[in-house]
Design an enzyme around this catalytic site. Sequence first.
Site, short mmCIF file in Angstrom:
data_model
loop_
_atom_site.label_atom_id
_atom_site.label_comp_id
_atom_site.label_asym_id
_atom_site.label_seq_id
_atom_site.Cartn_x
_atom_site.Cartn_y
_atom_site.Cartn_z
N CYS A 24 0.86 -1.18 0.00
CA CYS A 24 0.00 0.00 0.00
C CYS A 24 0.89 1.23 0.00
O CYS A 24 2.11 1.14 0.22
CB CYS A 24 -0.93 0.01 1.22
SG CYS A 24 -0.11 -0.26 2.80
N HIS A 25 0.30 2.39 -0.30
CA HIS A 25 1.06 3.63 -0.45
C HIS A 25 0.44 4.74 0.38
O HIS A 25 -0.74 4.68 0.76
CB HIS A 25 1.06 4.10 -1.91
CG HIS A 25 1.49 3.06 -2.90
ND1 HIS A 25 2.80 2.71 -3.10
CD2 HIS A 25 0.76 2.31 -3.77
CE1 HIS A 25 2.87 1.78 -4.05
NE2 HIS A 25 1.65 1.52 -4.46
N ASP A 238 -2.85 -2.37 -2.67
CA ASP A 238 -2.33 -1.39 -3.63
C ASP A 238 -3.00 -0.02 -3.45
O ASP A 238 -2.97 0.82 -4.34
CB ASP A 238 -2.48 -1.87 -5.07
CG ASP A 238 -1.64 -1.06 -6.06
OD1 ASP A 238 -0.61 -0.48 -5.65
OD2 ASP A 238 -2.04 -0.98 -7.24
#
Length: 283
Positions: A24-25, A238
Amino acid sequence: MQHQDEAPRAGRFAVPALACDAHCHVFGPADRFPYAATRRYTPEDKPKEALAALHRRLGFGRAVIVQASCHGTDNRAMVDALLADPPHRRGVAMIDDLTTDAELEAMQAAGVRGIRFNFIKALGEGPDMALVHRCLDRVRPLGWHVVLHVQGDGVAEMAPMIRALEMPVVIDHLGRVDPALGVEGPAFRVLLDLLRDERIWVKLSGIERMARAPFAEALPFARALMRAAPRRVLWGTDFPHPNLATPVDEAVLLDLVAEFAPLPEERQGLLVDNPAALYGFAP
């Protein structure tokens, strides 16, 4: 008071305790952590608070936050998110020759355990391979791994280099292979062969980048990778899906896990045990 969008989700299976979103970001906020001048896209701010709200909604207790290309090698937003919950967060950085030893030491202390390189043409030319090897030489003594974002034929093109690396390797998003070629496609067969090597891992994330909802054409690939290396597969949302044309609900993506990991023990490995082993989370 708990907001409605933070309530535990009702899905197809009960998420195991300490499940990890392993890809994840965080983006920005830009007024505090500006985006790189060389970026290929400018995302909407999705800071650490947005990521934490998602994880509360899905029931995830751990996360691996991956540096996004829009921030370049300025890892401050990612590190700031790690420091918000050190026991339960790890990170993957992007570095270059200008990254100092002191910065590497600070990232190690914050929970960074790997570096990532993008070889996706839409995100620009791939990094210089001499730079890649210089960076790997610097982080190998720290016990870090390397994450490679490659697409389709890039898996086969990079296979000799991947096999030669003397460190763990994680391949992003099922290798971004073309689902139209099926599980017998040459790039996917190379990916399966790479997984014979105990150093090589793969993320069963990015299904929304391979196929459109309901994502059925991507599922055979995830199932094949689960069978090939059940102890070296990872999964992530994601979030927040940079450069994705169609919005997607992460809860829908999570429900797909039941399609390629139908047994509770498979989901325990994928979501808890495997990321704990690679990223050093406490038992």
